[in-house]
Design a protein around this motif. Structure first.
Motif, PDB file in Angstrom:
ATOM      1  N   VAL A 184       0.852  -1.185   0.000  1.00  0.00           N
ATOM      2  CA  VAL A 184       0.000   0.000   0.000  1.00  0.00           C
ATOM      3  C   VAL A 184       0.888   1.234   0.000  1.00  0.00           C
ATOM      4  O   VAL A 184       1.742   1.393   0.876  1.00  0.00           O
ATOM      5  N   VAL A 203       1.140   5.244   0.351  1.00  0.00           N
ATOM      6  CA  VAL A 203       0.393   6.286   1.057  1.00  0.00           C
ATOM      7  C   VAL A 203       0.961   7.649   0.691  1.00  0.00           C
ATOM      8  O   VAL A 203       2.162   7.885   0.816  1.00  0.00           O
ATOM      9  N   VAL A 256       1.276  -5.120   3.856  1.00  0.00           N
ATOM     10  CA  VAL A 256       0.096  -5.493   4.638  1.00  0.00           C
ATOM     11  C   VAL A 256      -0.273  -6.940   4.339  1.00  0.00           C
ATOM     12  O   VAL A 256      -0.211  -7.387   3.191  1.00  0.00           O
ATOM     13  N   PHE A 269      -8.771  -7.974   3.548  1.00  0.00           N
ATOM     14  CA  PHE A 269      -7.953  -6.819   3.155  1.00  0.00           C
ATOM     15  C   PHE A 269      -8.835  -5.617   2.858  1.00  0.00           C
ATOM     16  O   PHE A 269      -8.531  -4.501   3.271  1.00  0.00           O
ATOM     17  N   GLN A 270      -9.927  -5.831   2.155  1.00  0.00           N
ATOM     18  CA  GLN A 270     -10.832  -4.719   1.832  1.00  0.00           C
ATOM     19  C   GLN A 270     -11.379  -4.075   3.104  1.00  0.00           C
ATOM     20  O   GLN A 270     -11.438  -2.853   3.211  1.00  0.00           O
ATOM     21  N   TYR A 285      -8.566  -2.109   4.664  1.00  0.00           N
ATOM     22  CA  TYR A 285      -8.326  -0.936   3.818  1.00  0.00           C
ATOM     23  C   TYR A 285      -9.387   0.136   4.091  1.00  0.00           C
ATOM     24  O   TYR A 285      -9.059   1.294   4.346  1.00  0.00           O
ATOM     25  N   ASP A 286     -10.660  -0.277   4.020  1.00  0.00           N
ATOM     26  CA  ASP A 286     -11.768   0.676   4.164  1.00  0.00           C
ATOM     27  C   ASP A 286     -11.916   1.223   5.582  1.00  0.00           C
ATOM     28  O   ASP A 286     -12.192   2.410   5.765  1.00  0.00           O
ATOM     29  N   LEU A 313      -7.064   1.666   7.137  1.00  0.00           N
ATOM     30  CA  LEU A 313      -6.027   2.378   6.396  1.00  0.00           C
ATOM     31  C   LEU A 313      -6.509   3.742   5.893  1.00  0.00           C
ATOM     32  O   LEU A 313      -5.774   4.724   5.962  1.00  0.00           O
ATOM     33  N   THR A 314      -7.730   3.813   5.399  1.00  0.00           N
ATOM     34  CA  THR A 314      -8.242   5.099   4.895  1.00  0.00           C
ATOM     35  C   THR A 314      -8.465   6.114   6.005  1.00  0.00           C
ATOM     36  O   THR A 314      -8.559   7.306   5.732  1.00  0.00           O
ATOM     37  N   LEU A 351      -4.479   6.639  -0.983  1.00  0.00           N
ATOM     38  CA  LEU A 351      -3.895   5.305  -0.888  1.00  0.00           C
ATOM     39  C   LEU A 351      -3.925   4.661  -2.268  1.00  0.00           C
ATOM     40  O   LEU A 351      -4.858   4.868  -3.034  1.00  0.00           O
ATOM     41  N   SER A 352      -2.917   3.895  -2.540  1.00  0.00           N
ATOM     42  CA  SER A 352      -2.862   3.118  -3.771  1.00  0.00           C
ATOM     43  C   SER A 352      -2.257   1.779  -3.395  1.00  0.00           C
ATOM     44  O   SER A 352      -1.283   1.726  -2.646  1.00  0.00           O
ATOM     45  N   SER A 353      -2.831   0.701  -3.894  1.00  0.00           N
ATOM     46  CA  SER A 353      -2.302  -0.600  -3.495  1.00  0.00           C
ATOM     47  C   SER A 353      -2.083  -1.488  -4.707  1.00  0.00           C
ATOM     48  O   SER A 353      -2.688  -1.310  -5.758  1.00  0.00           O
TER      49      SER A 353
END
Length: 151
Positions: A67, A69, A108, A116-117, A120-121, A124-125, A133-135
């Motif tokens: 990920v 950032v 991660v 993971f989603q 992420y949601d 991480l966000t 964020l870009s993964s």
């Protein structure tokens, strides 16, 4: 640090469970001097600790992502808050602050895409100061947990 210390470090990187007796035999020292050298290497910080390497797949953690950032702000308070929040996330195996853009790279791990989603949601966000964020998903790990090259 001399050649014997480097040999001790190499042996312990290869097998951290060696007894002092086994280690002394491998580096051709008697037990007491070997033990003293290990303690000195520990106190100096050259040996930071000991741990077992676990198989993530065997433990149901077969999904890995990188990920990237980008921060909205780089002021000290925001950076410190972000970095502490990252340290507090057990699914972040590695975190690196980078020069340039993006600002950070996080390694991660999760059970699967759904886990993971959710991470992420929900986590991480919401990290402090995150602009974007870009993964990317890890297809295959070809080198990991490698010993440090010793001069």
């Amino acid at each position: 640090m001399d050649a014997t210390d480097r040999q001790i470090l190499a042996e312990l990187q290869s097998d951290g469970r060696l007894t002092v007796t086994e280690l002394a035999d491998r580096v051709q020292l008697s037990i007491s001097p070997c033990h003293r050298r290990v303690r000195t290497l520990e106190k100096s910080g050259a040996i930071a600790g000991y741990r077992a390497y676990l198989d993530a797949e065997a433990l149901g953690l077969g999904f890995e992502a990188l990920v990237f950032v980008t921060m909205a702000s780089a002021d000290r308070d925001t950076v410190e808050a972000f970095e502490q929040a990252v340290v507090d996330l057990p699914n972040v195996l590695e975190g690196h602050r980078l020069f340039g853009d993006p600002d950070y790279l996080l390694r991660v791990i999760a059970a699967d895409l759904g886990a993971f989603q959710m991470l992420y949601d929900e986590r991480l966000t919401t990290l402090p100061g995150v602009q974007r964020l870009s993964s990317t998903l890890v297809m295959k790990t070809i080198a990991a947990n490698r010993p440090l090259p010793l001069p």
